[in-house]
Each structure stands twice: as structure tokens, then as C-alpha cells.
Design an enzyme around this catalytic site. Structure first.
Site, PDB file in Angstrom:
ATOM      1  N   TRP A 153      -2.956  -2.594  -1.647  1.00  0.00           N
ATOM      2  CA  TRP A 153      -2.683  -4.007  -1.919  1.00  0.00           C
ATOM      3  C   TRP A 153      -3.435  -4.761  -0.835  1.00  0.00           C
ATOM      4  O   TRP A 153      -3.068  -4.729   0.332  1.00  0.00           O
ATOM      5  CB  TRP A 153      -1.184  -4.277  -1.852  1.00  0.00           C
ATOM      6  N   ARG A 176       3.584  -0.101  -5.084  1.00  0.00           N
ATOM      7  CA  ARG A 176       3.360  -0.713  -3.774  1.00  0.00           C
ATOM      8  C   ARG A 176       2.036  -1.476  -3.698  1.00  0.00           C
ATOM      9  O   ARG A 176       1.783  -2.190  -2.717  1.00  0.00           O
ATOM     10  CB  ARG A 176       3.383   0.349  -2.670  1.00  0.00           C
ATOM     11  N   GLU A 230      16.035 -17.336 -11.124  1.00  0.00           N
ATOM     12  CA  GLU A 230      15.651 -15.943 -11.347  1.00  0.00           C
ATOM     13  C   GLU A 230      14.999 -15.781 -12.724  1.00  0.00           C
ATOM     14  O   GLU A 230      14.009 -15.056 -12.864  1.00  0.00           O
ATOM     15  CB  GLU A 230      16.889 -15.048 -11.184  1.00  0.00           C
ATOM     16  N   LYS A 247      11.190 -14.406 -13.211  1.00  0.00           N
ATOM     17  CA  LYS A 247      10.865 -13.246 -14.063  1.00  0.00           C
ATOM     18  C   LYS A 247       9.743 -13.604 -15.021  1.00  0.00           C
ATOM     19  O   LYS A 247       8.807 -12.841 -15.209  1.00  0.00           O
ATOM     20  CB  LYS A 247      12.077 -12.774 -14.874  1.00  0.00           C
ATOM     21  N   HIS A 274      15.325 -36.071 -12.283  1.00  0.00           N
ATOM     22  CA  HIS A 274      14.576 -36.591 -11.135  1.00  0.00           C
ATOM     23  C   HIS A 274      13.152 -36.053 -11.109  1.00  0.00           C
ATOM     24  O   HIS A 274      12.527 -35.998 -10.046  1.00  0.00           O
ATOM     25  CB  HIS A 274      15.311 -36.237  -9.837  1.00  0.00           C
ATOM     26  N   LYS A 311       5.683  -4.447  -4.922  1.00  0.00           N
ATOM     27  CA  LYS A 311       7.134  -4.357  -4.891  1.00  0.00           C
ATOM     28  C   LYS A 311       7.671  -4.455  -3.473  1.00  0.00           C
ATOM     29  O   LYS A 311       8.708  -5.035  -3.216  1.00  0.00           O
ATOM     30  CB  LYS A 311       7.563  -3.036  -5.520  1.00  0.00           C
ATOM     31  N   GLU A 359       6.312 -14.164 -13.115  1.00  0.00           N
ATOM     32  CA  GLU A 359       5.673 -13.031 -12.445  1.00  0.00           C
ATOM     33  C   GLU A 359       5.131 -11.985 -13.406  1.00  0.00           C
ATOM     34  O   GLU A 359       4.136 -11.342 -13.092  1.00  0.00           O
ATOM     35  CB  GLU A 359       6.562 -12.408 -11.353  1.00  0.00           C
ATOM     36  N   CYS A 365       0.840  -1.189   0.000  1.00  0.00           N
ATOM     37  CA  CYS A 365       0.000   0.000   0.000  1.00  0.00           C
ATOM     38  C   CYS A 365       0.877   1.242   0.000  1.00  0.00           C
ATOM     39  O   CYS A 365       1.919   1.268   0.638  1.00  0.00           O
ATOM     40  CB  CYS A 365      -0.946   0.085   1.191  1.00  0.00           C
ATOM     41  N   ASN A 424      -1.288   1.699   5.863  1.00  0.00           N
ATOM     42  CA  ASN A 424      -0.455   0.669   5.223  1.00  0.00           C
ATOM     43  C   ASN A 424       0.007  -0.259   6.341  1.00  0.00           C
ATOM     44  O   ASN A 424       0.613   0.211   7.300  1.00  0.00           O
ATOM     45  CB  ASN A 424       0.724   1.373   4.527  1.00  0.00           C
ATOM     46  N   GLY A 425      -0.316  -1.548   6.228  1.00  0.00           N
ATOM     47  CA  GLY A 425       0.098  -2.483   7.286  1.00  0.00           C
ATOM     48  C   GLY A 425      -1.053  -3.388   7.682  1.00  0.00           C
ATOM     49  O   GLY A 425      -2.067  -3.459   6.985  1.00  0.00           O
TER      50      GLY A 425
HETATM   51  C1  G6P Z   1       8.466  -8.745  -3.690  1.00  0.00           C
HETATM   52  C2  G6P Z   1       8.950  -8.180  -5.003  1.00  0.00           C
HETATM   53  C3  G6P Z   1      10.193  -8.925  -5.478  1.00  0.00           C
HETATM   54  C4  G6P Z   1      11.257  -8.894  -4.410  1.00  0.00           C
HETATM   55  C5  G6P Z   1      10.746  -9.418  -3.065  1.00  0.00           C
HETATM   56  C6  G6P Z   1      11.720  -9.140  -1.945  1.00  0.00           C
HETATM   57  O1  G6P Z   1       7.956 -10.013  -3.890  1.00  0.00           O
HETATM   58  O2  G6P Z   1       7.926  -8.254  -5.980  1.00  0.00           O
HETATM   59  O3  G6P Z   1      10.684  -8.332  -6.660  1.00  0.00           O
HETATM   60  O4  G6P Z   1      12.343  -9.662  -4.821  1.00  0.00           O
HETATM   61  O5  G6P Z   1       9.520  -8.775  -2.715  1.00  0.00           O
HETATM   62  O6  G6P Z   1      11.795  -7.751  -1.761  1.00  0.00           O
HETATM   63  P1  G6P Z   1      13.036  -6.983  -1.175  1.00  0.00           P
HETATM   64  O7  G6P Z   1      12.643  -5.533  -1.238  1.00  0.00           O
HETATM   65  O8  G6P Z   1      13.205  -7.469   0.240  1.00  0.00           O
HETATM   66  O9  G6P Z   1      14.217  -7.292  -2.015  1.00  0.00           O
END
Ligand code: G6P
Length: 614
Positions: A75, A27, A487, A491, A510, A609, A494, A2, A101-102
Site C-alpha cells: 500500500w 493490507r 456508517e 459503506k 442547514h 484494512k 468506500e 502492506c 511495512n511502515g
Molecule cells: C481503515 C479501514 C476501516 C477501519 C479503519 C479503522 O480505514 O478500511 O474499515 O474502520 O481503518 O481501523 P481499525 O482497525 O482501527 O478499526
């Protein structure tokens, strides 16, 4: 999660709030809302499910005037995303409005108590419960708003960053925080409040980062007052922002993600600037100097992180074990914190986080700290909660990352972890001088090599065209390239919503090998190095089952080229530095596939994010 914004001053609040919400949309973007108090004393609250653009369309012909206001982009945690659950929320009398937010964990108990006292609730949110509680205390105790907020927060368990506005007091905003970030910008004769500095930077560079359990009383034309939850006055610590406006704008790119992918030569260079001097054979990391003695004696390092940062931790594991010869464990913060983990006082915990605000990572730090471990933060957002909770650390200098899918933060994290591992290896005497020197020169060449990879964009776009309609994808790598496979898969899933899995190449037999057929693209990191021949065998196993191979190879490779459907040739580098280069084509590939599938690249569904809830 948020995003929250607030404004009080002489300008029109609404345009400032909306612009701020657009900047904070990374956010959360389930719904958005604003509240403004106009000069006649009318409180106008508008909220809408969906993105900020849907709110602006809805508000178009409405009265948005007023020079005090608050705004929110959500969010969802408690209650589905709809107009009613959107913020701001009203108190019982509808005189107070609040954004939050929280998560208020004990909201149910408070709600039941308030219902017995005659309160009725419109939404399913925890936020509405808190603003009702604030009003209840204000009226029954005869407190001013600031004190009522303070008293209410003393009853609350959980995390919050809140801003409260009172219809009957057009000259005051009350803000408070615990566990969720909040910045207050101080203008000439006005104040700006936000979850991070991005909505503030174009108006003022003077900011106060509110600390946990602090309440700010923000009055028009008066000095900022801060009290803690014990009602003790705190002197605000005003800092100067180093953030530049251009850094948070798209700069001609179609999406933030693409801009951030292209920024990597610079962000990697910035993360090494002033720290790496290959000619002098030196790495200087000011934030860990005081802890070198601990590193020297350390029997174990524990990385804690989430998401992409966790993948950077896996690369870090490889580097610290290879060079510094310290055993490493890499933990998901969310698992670690609830597992009663064994932590020794001589353990070093390295917390990796782009935002520096991830709730699980922060909680894991507190746990390890309580058991005596040394905490080292590797974070991107300066002044965020994790660096403040750490004993020492090193910032990544990736600059603001806005796209929800992390790209340049990952390469900056790996850069910093590489410098750290090499430096600690030197301190511990576990690396020869010649190898050390060679690595420093190689590190210096990485930004140029990333530039070379970016030139492959047209070819990568062509490959994306070929595989954009896939339903599944597999990513394989070995050794330090295994986290790159993870990774790459993250990507893709997501942002394009294609199911993808990353696997250590040898583990494929396996399980995942059962999935391989002519429909399945298999992305393999097959660069030159100790595992090369083994990976070639894995590629053959895929080809024998009619799978499609798209291989990231070292420039000039001939063997894989013969077998693969496509190869992406990247410049040669030391084997341990391959992740810094090999991840870039995978980022571009996911980007193009997502764009071709019509997905919202910068704001993928259900994601946020900065995950400030557990
Ligand atoms: C969220 C974001 C990711 C990020 C993760 C950890 O899921 O969408 O892109 O890697 O949080 O966030 P941080 O800010 O702790 O790296």
C-alpha cells in the site's frame, strides 16, 4: 499497511509466500513481489504493479525454486505504485533484499548521506534507503547481518516491520519490528513470518509475536533468537494460536464482505458469550474489573478511534451518557494526537479498533497514557498492539474480518460497548434494576433479530438495483441512529465510489437539503422511538422536494410507509439497540450496489484494512 511474509525451511518457499500474500492482500494491493534464493545460490526477485494475481501471472514461467524467501503486498506511501517501487528492494550490491511495512521518517537525511558515500538508488522508496544503510553498516563495520540490522535500526526514526535476506547466506532471515505488526510461526523444522497469523495458521499454531524494537535472527534448523535494539537477548514467548483456518476462508460466499455480513448473528453472540447472563442479571467483563473504581469516579470518557470504529464510538457516547451518566467525547485519533488535548489523570480513554494496529489510534493512546489517563482497549485482533498498550479492555469476538469495508467488527464493537455501558451503569447505580434486566434480555435477542434482517436480502437487492446508478446519496438518522447514517454513507462510498454523506436528520435543512431533487436517494433510519415524529417530518421535507426515500422502519410501521418509496422493516428492539440491527440492511445495500457496479468489493481502490501509517 502492506503485508509481509517470509519462509525458511525444507519446503518450497514460493507457494507458501504467494498463499500468504493472498491472505494479506487486505493490507494493501498496489503491487506485490517475492524473492527466493535457490539451491544454486541465485537470488530471484519478481515484482509487479497490481494485485497478487498479476504477480503470479508474471512469474508463471520463471524460476521460483528455493526453500527460503520473502514476499510483500504493498500500500504505497513513498513513491507511486509501479514495478520499481514494489518490494522486495535490493541493497547497493544487490546481495541483500528486504521487504518493509511502515514508514522511515528520516529516510531523506540517510539517503543524502549514503549518496555521498557512493550509493545510488533505483526507487523512490524509504525502504530502499534502509536496506542500503544496513549493507553499508554491514560492510564498513564488518558486522554479521543481524547486528547490521540492529545498528541500522538504531539510526532510524519511524515505523517498520522488515524481513531481510542475504544472497550469500541461504540459512538466515532477519526480521524486526517497531509500530508495525509481525508474527513468527514455529514449525517442526521451519519458520513462517507474516504481518498477521492468517498466512501461518495452516502450517503451525505455535507463534511468537515480535515486540517493538526487537530483532529476530531466524536460522534454518536452529532455535529462534531474539535481541532488542540494545543488543540484549530476549527469550521468545511462544503462544498458541486460537485462529481456525475456516475463519479466514470465504466458505462459499462470493465475497468476504458478504460472508462477514452474514456472520453477524454469530459474531454478536460470540461477543456476548460468557459475558452476558440475562437470567442472573449479570454482565462479566474480566478485562475491566480492575478499573471499575476508576469508572465509578470518572468525570469523563474519551473515545478515540478512526473510520468505522469511530462510528461505533459515537454509538458508545450515546450509550454511556444514557446509562452510565458519564460525559463522553468522541475523538478522531488523528486529530486528538496533534491537538495538545487536555487530559486529566481521572479520564478514561476507550480506544476502539478492529485491527488493534491503527497508527493514529496507537499514538493517541500513548499520548493519553503519558498524561496519566486509564486506557481501555476495545479491539478485535487478539494480541495486537493496541490491547498490549492498554491498561485493560474487552476484545470483540467478531473473528477475522478480511473485507476491507468493516461490517461485523462494527456490530461487535457496539455489542461490547453496550455491555460495558450497562455494566458501568450498574456499578455507578445510574440504572434501575428493572431497566437493566430488560436491557439484558433485549441484548440476548439481538442475534435472532439480525437473522431476521438478513432474510430481507432479496428485497434489499431489488432496492440496490433501483439506485445503483446514483451519483450521490444522503443518509439521515437522529440520536443513536445518526452514527448509523454515517456508517451507511461510509459503506456506500468506500466500496461503490458513489458520493454519500451521513447527516443528523434535523441538520439536513442547514445545507444538504439544497442537493435534494428527483435523482437523490435519501436513506433514513426512521424506527420507532422518541425521535420518530421528528424524523417523519424530515422525511416529509425530502418528499416535498421530490427526493427518493428509502426508510429503515420498525416492523409494522404504517406512517412512513405511506410516504417512502421503499421501506425496509426491521424487528422492534429497544431504541438504544437499534444501531445493531439497522446497520445490517445498509451494509447489504452497499454490498449489492458495489457488486452491480462491478467494483472490487473486498479490496476497494486506495483503501487498506489496517492503517499502520499516519
Ligand atoms: C481503515 C479501514 C476501516 C477501519 C479503519 C479503522 O480505514 O478500511 O474499515 O474502520 O481503518 O481501523 P481499525 O482497525 O482501527 O478499526
Amino acid at each position: 499497511m502492506c503485508g509481509i511474509v517470509g519462509y525458511i525451511g525444507n519446503r518450497e518457499a514460493y507457494p507458501i509466500l504467494i498463499k500468504g500474500l493472498q491472505r494479506l492482500e487486505y493490507r494493501g494491493y498496489d503491487s506485490a513481489g517475492v524473492a527466493m534464493l535457490n539451491t544454486e545460490g541465485t537470488l530471484n526477485v519478481f515484482k509487479k504493479k497490481g494485485k497478487v494475481s498479476e504477480l503470479t501471472a508474471f512469474v508463471k514461467d520463471k524460476d521460483t525454486s528455493g526453500n527460503i524467501g520473502i514476499g510483500h503486498t504493498r500500500w504505497a506511501t513513498h513513491g507511486e505504485p509501479n514495478d520499481v517501487n514494489s518490494h522486495p528492494h535490493y541493497s547497493q550490491s544487490q546481495n541483500l533484499v528486504m521487504i518493509h511495512n511502515g514508514i522511515i521518517e528520516n529516510y531523506n537525511a540517510i539517503k543524502e548521506r549514503l549518496i555521498k558515500r557512493g550509493h545510488s538508488f533505483l526507487s523512490q522508496t524509504d525502504t530502499e534507503v534502509l536496506i542500503h544503510l544496513i549493507e553499508d553498516i554491514k560492510e564498513h563495520e564488518g558486522f554479521k547481518l543481524g547486528h547490521a540490522v540492529l545498528a541500522a535500526l538504531n539510526q532510524v526514526i519511524g515505523a517498520y516491520a522488515i524481513v531481510v535476506m542475504d544472497k550469500n547466506d541461504p540459512n538466515t532471515l532477519i526480521a524486526a519490528k517497531k509500530g508495525s505488526p509481525m508474527v513468527i510461526g514455529i514449525g517442526n523444522d521451519d519458520y513462517f513470518i507474516a504481518s498477521d497469523a492468517s498466512p501461518i495458521v495452516e502450517y503451525t499454531k505455535n507463534v511468537v509475536y515480535l515486540e517493538d524494537e526487537q530483532v529476530a535472527i531466524i536460522r534454518r534448523g536452529q532455535e529462534l533468537k531474539i535481541r532488542n535494539l540494545k543488543d540484549k537477548e530476549i527469550t521468545p514467548y511462544v503462544q498458541e494460536l486460537t485462529l481456525e483456518l475456516e475463519a479466514i476462508e470465504k466458505g462459499g460466499y462470493d465475497h468476504f464482505m458478504l460472508k462477514e455480513i452474514y456472520e453477524q448473528p454469530k459474531s454478536v453472540r460470540d461477543s456476548m458469550r460468557g459475558r452476558l447472563n440475562a437470567n442472573d442479571g449479570e454482565i462479566t467483563l474480566g478485562g475491566i474489573v480492575d478499573h471499575e473504581g476508576k469508572f465509578k469516579k470518572a468525570k469523563r470518557i474519551i473515545f478515540i478511534a478512526c473510520g468505522t470504529s469511530w462510528h461505533a464510538g459515537l454509538v458508545g457516547e450515546y450509550l454511556f451518557e444514557e446509562y452510565a451518566r458519564i460525559p463522553v467525547e468522541v475523538e478522531y485519533a488523528s486529530e486528538f494526537r496533534y491537538r495538545n488535548p487536555i487530559i486529566y489523570p481521572d479520564d478514561i480513554v476507550i480506544a476502539i479498533s478492529q485491527s488493534g494496529e491503527t497508527a493514529d489510534t496507537l499514538a493517541a493512546i500513548e499520548l493519553a497514557k503519558a498524561k496519566g489517563a486509564t486506557i481501555i482497549g476495545v479491539c478485535n485482533v487478539v494480541g495486537s498492539s493496541i490491547p498490549r498498550a492498554s491498561h485493560g479492555g474487552t476484545y470483540t469476538h467478531a473473528g477475522p474480518e478480511i473485507g476491507v469495508a468493516s461490517t461485523k467488527a462494527f456490530t461487535a464493537q457496539v455489542t461490547v460497548l453496550t455491555l460495558m455501558a450497562l455494566h458501568i451503569a450498574k456499578v455507578r447505580g445510574t440504572i434501575t434494576e428493572s431497566r437493566y434486566r430488560q436491557m439484558l434480555y433485549e441484548m440476548e435477542s439481538i442475534p435472532k433479530k439480525i437473522e431476521e434482517v438478513l432474510k430481507l436480502n432479496p428485497q434489499i437487492k431489488h432496492i440496490a438495483e433501483e439506485y445503483k446508478d446514483s451519483r450521490n446519496a444522503l443518509y439521515l438518522g437522529r440520536g443513536v441512529s445518526f452514527p448509523v447514517a454515517l456508517e451507511g454513507a461510509l459503506k456506500l462510498k468506500e466500496i461503490s465510489y458513489i458520493h454519500a454523506e451521513g447527516y443528523p436528520a434535523a441538520e439536513m435543512k442547514h445545507g444538504p437539503i439544497a442537493l435534494i431533487d428527483e435523482e437523490m436517494p435519501v436513506f433514513v433510519i426512521a424506527t420507532k422511538g422518541a425521535n420518530y415524529e421528528k424524523v417523519v417530518s424530515n422525511i416529509q421535507e425530502v418528499k416535498a422536494r421530490k427526493g427518493n426515500i428509502i426508510a429503515v422502519v420498525t416492523a409494522g410501521d404504517k406512517e412512513v410507509k405511506k410516504m417512502a418509496d421503499y421501506v425496509i422493516e426491521i424487528p422492534e428492539t429497544d431504541e438504544t439497540l437499534v444501531p445493531l440491527i439497522a446497520v445490517v440492511p445498509l451494509q447489504l445495500l452497499s454490498y449489492h450496489i458495489a457488486v452491480m457496479r462491478g467494483c472490487n468489493v473486498d479490496q476497494p481502490r486506495n483503501l487498506a484494512k489496517s492503517v499502520t501509517v499516519e
